[in-house]
Design a protein around this motif. Sequence first.
Motif, PDB file in Angstrom:
ATOM      1  N   ALA A   1       0.817  -1.217   0.000  1.00 55.44           N
ATOM      2  CA  ALA A   1       0.000   0.000   0.000  1.00 55.44           C
ATOM      3  C   ALA A   1       0.848   1.264   0.000  1.00 55.44           C
ATOM      4  CB  ALA A   1      -0.935  -0.003   1.213  1.00 55.44           C
ATOM      5  N   GLN A   2       2.105   1.163   0.376  1.00 56.66           N
ATOM      6  CA  GLN A   2       3.015   2.312   0.360  1.00 56.66           C
ATOM      7  C   GLN A   2       3.884   2.357  -0.900  1.00 56.66           C
ATOM      8  OE1 GLN A   2       2.696   0.333   3.373  1.00 56.66           O
ATOM      9  NE2 GLN A   2       1.081   1.866   3.742  1.00 56.66           N
ATOM     10  N   GLY A   3       3.690   1.424  -1.816  1.00 58.10           N
ATOM     11  CA  GLY A   3       4.493   1.399  -3.034  1.00 58.10           C
ATOM     12  C   GLY A   3       5.857   0.772  -2.832  1.00 58.10           C
ATOM     13  N   ARG A   4       6.064   0.018  -1.766  1.00 64.38           N
ATOM     14  CA  ARG A   4       7.332  -0.679  -1.528  1.00 64.38           C
ATOM     15  C   ARG A   4       7.200  -2.116  -2.011  1.00 64.38           C
ATOM     16  NH1 ARG A   4      10.611   3.343  -0.750  1.00 64.38           N
ATOM     17  NH2 ARG A   4      12.113   1.929   0.236  1.00 64.38           N
ATOM     18  N   PHE A   5       8.337  -2.798  -2.159  1.00 59.09           N
ATOM     19  CA  PHE A   5       8.315  -4.185  -2.611  1.00 59.09           C
ATOM     20  C   PHE A   5       7.785  -5.101  -1.501  1.00 59.09           C
ATOM     21  CE2 PHE A   5      12.123  -3.082  -5.470  1.00 59.09           C
ATOM     22  CZ  PHE A   5      11.297  -2.818  -6.554  1.00 59.09           C
ATOM     23  N   ALA A   6       6.568  -5.615  -1.695  1.00 59.89           N
ATOM     24  CA  ALA A   6       6.047  -6.635  -0.796  1.00 59.89           C
ATOM     25  C   ALA A   6       6.580  -8.005  -1.186  1.00 59.89           C
ATOM     26  CB  ALA A   6       4.523  -6.626  -0.819  1.00 59.89           C
ATOM     27  N   ARG A   7       6.916  -8.168  -2.452  1.00 55.24           N
ATOM     28  CA  ARG A   7       7.539  -9.403  -2.961  1.00 55.24           C
ATOM     29  C   ARG A   7       8.303  -9.054  -4.214  1.00 55.24           C
ATOM     30  NH1 ARG A   7      10.195 -13.587  -3.593  1.00 55.24           N
ATOM     31  NH2 ARG A   7       9.327 -15.700  -3.609  1.00 55.24           N
ATOM     32  N   TYR A   8       9.499  -9.589  -4.327  1.00 53.22           N
ATOM     33  CA  TYR A   8      10.292  -9.406  -5.539  1.00 53.22           C
ATOM     34  C   TYR A   8      10.853 -10.770  -5.915  1.00 53.22           C
ATOM     35  CZ  TYR A   8      12.948  -6.908  -9.091  1.00 53.22           C
ATOM     36  OH  TYR A   8      13.413  -6.426 -10.291  1.00 53.22           O
ATOM     37  N   LYS A   9      10.400 -11.291  -7.046  1.00 51.09           N
ATOM     38  CA  LYS A   9      10.783 -12.623  -7.493  1.00 51.09           C
ATOM     39  C   LYS A   9      11.730 -12.521  -8.671  1.00 51.09           C
ATOM     40  CE  LYS A   9      11.033 -16.953  -7.935  1.00 51.09           C
ATOM     41  NZ  LYS A   9      11.978 -17.555  -6.986  1.00 51.09           N
ATOM     42  N   VAL A  10      12.812 -13.294  -8.627  1.00 50.98           N
ATOM     43  CA  VAL A  10      13.783 -13.357  -9.722  1.00 50.98           C
ATOM     44  C   VAL A  10      13.896 -14.797 -10.187  1.00 50.98           C
ATOM     45  CG1 VAL A  10      16.179 -12.966 -10.419  1.00 50.98           C
ATOM     46  CG2 VAL A  10      15.090 -11.411  -8.780  1.00 50.98           C
ATOM     47  N   VAL A  11      13.801 -15.000 -11.499  1.00 53.79           N
ATOM     48  CA  VAL A  11      14.058 -16.320 -12.087  1.00 53.79           C
ATOM     49  C   VAL A  11      15.149 -16.147 -13.136  1.00 53.79           C
ATOM     50  CG1 VAL A  11      13.102 -18.358 -13.193  1.00 53.79           C
ATOM     51  CG2 VAL A  11      11.633 -16.928 -11.753  1.00 53.79           C
ATOM     52  N   ASP A  12      16.347 -16.588 -12.806  1.00 55.74           N
ATOM     53  CA  ASP A  12      17.455 -16.590 -13.759  1.00 55.74           C
ATOM     54  C   ASP A  12      17.251 -17.748 -14.737  1.00 55.74           C
ATOM     55  OD1 ASP A  12      20.440 -15.501 -14.115  1.00 55.74           O
ATOM     56  OD2 ASP A  12      20.505 -17.684 -14.335  1.00 55.74           O
ATOM     57  N   PRO A  13      17.692 -17.615 -15.996  1.00 55.33           N
ATOM     58  CA  PRO A  13      17.510 -18.720 -16.947  1.00 55.33           C
ATOM     59  C   PRO A  13      18.133 -20.032 -16.490  1.00 55.33           C
ATOM     60  CG  PRO A  13      18.982 -17.022 -17.834  1.00 55.33           C
ATOM     61  CD  PRO A  13      18.310 -16.443 -16.648  1.00 55.33           C
ATOM     62  N   SER A  14      19.162 -19.974 -15.677  1.00 53.93           N
ATOM     63  CA  SER A  14      19.787 -21.199 -15.203  1.00 53.93           C
ATOM     64  C   SER A  14      18.833 -22.027 -14.351  1.00 53.93           C
ATOM     65  CB  SER A  14      21.050 -20.878 -14.397  1.00 53.93           C
ATOM     66  OG  SER A  14      22.014 -20.248 -15.227  1.00 53.93           O
TER      67      SER A  14
END
Length: 510
Positions: free
Chosen positions: A462-475
């Motif tokens: 609700a504050q515009g901050r990252f509640a979740r940040y997911k990264v999927v590298d091709p490896s």
Amino acid sequence: MNASLNDFFGVTNGQAVALEHIPVLRLESLHAAMAARVAAGCRVSALFGAASPQPGVTRLYAVLADDEQNRLSAAAADVANDAYPSLTPRCAQVHLFEREIAEQFGLRPEGHPWLKPVRYRRSWTGRDAWHRPQGEAILPAVGDFYRVEGEQVHEVAVGPVHAGVIEPGHFRFQCHGEQVFHLEIALGYQHRGIEEALLGGPDARTIHLAETLSGDASVAHATAYSQICEALAGRAASARGQALRGIALELERLATHIGDLGALAGDVGYLPTASFCGRIRGDVLNMTALLCGSRFGRGLVRPGGLGFDVDAERLAELGRRLDVCEKDARVAIELLWKTPSVMARFEEVGTVPRAVAVELGLVGPAARAAGLERDIRRDQPCGIFCFSQIPVATCEAGDVFARAYVRWLEIQYAIAFIRDHLHALPGGTARVPVGAFAPERFAVALTEGLRGEVCHVAITDAQGRFARYKVVDPSFHNWTGLAYALRNQEISDFPICNKSFNLSYCGHDL
């Protein structure tokens, strides 16, 4: 939103949508929709857990890519218990994702054929999906390994400490004489907890975490992160910044592909190409350093465009160096295809058939070498690639030769792309301001890195901050492809199979 109206919501690469638009389905409906869409040709770009608005509940998000129709789609489902039915028996592409969710959120996918940690056994939530004894050490690669039983079957363990300068990873071979029946790969030694560290961001360190997700793919990951920021702020990067990002991304691909071909030559004892390509790779890395001062492109890509502009004198010097690189690379690399002893070691070794590449969800050169036309620059373009596409390099054989030859084609295409855009760079500023992030948004950014699809997904609170940040590298998609490539091969073929994939340990471990 009434989830029954639509099982998945269409999203666009590099754009944000209101979080409320992502349908929240019943878990069995989400699984049925995913299995049906994958059977129809979609890929699982991401499957991950996040906090649900309901206390004590985990929300699973899925992002699917349709390469044929150039579309992305997303949906979610809530899991209230500590266990849920595994989708892996119906959709092999999610096998690692489900193990990762178990590791991070303590949710046990019942019926998963080989449930064990991806990195190590520590849950973000305190729940334990492994039912481990109290006080058991939390270490990478601690657990059971698949074993083949039988007369004269033996086990070979390699790593995590390897000869030479190489990242740590453990390889467990089940062999009959020299023949490999099965290879299991255990990673996690490079785990840095980056996804957890990104929560609550962005802050001053966030861009630096993004740049170091996988060292030799710094530009690709920084570009995906910057696209996320631009999407959440509703502001596009400058035209000049987008064009120079594309040049830096292709330089990154060019350097690594040349280095890979040299390393493959070294693994079969063909020293002319090995020695020349090692030097040429260094020349390309120095071209990137010419642009920004870092051989790996750090500091160059920033939300809104670039960290700084590049003057005409350096761009002209880059063009001159590129001409020399093209000539030198052609002479060194074409020696491979003309040398029968090299071709005898490359051809029909480490084959991954097209059907297996589809089933496992392989991406990048590993997929294209099996005949799959998968390339984010064409299928889900963003930035400069919306206006200037690169041909998709494919080969049908799926073996070491195919993975090597696809790299050679991509080297040539990258050089042509860089040259064309050096002569047609837009004017104006290299960077525009990026404001505050919109609250409660869902954004996906895909970039075609040197190994394939780099996927970043962000959810803001609700504050515009990252509640979740997911990264999927091709490896993350492709390590299983390497394990398959070793089946029924000689164990002595492992080095060239491994190098023909050239996967990132730290990109997987995060």
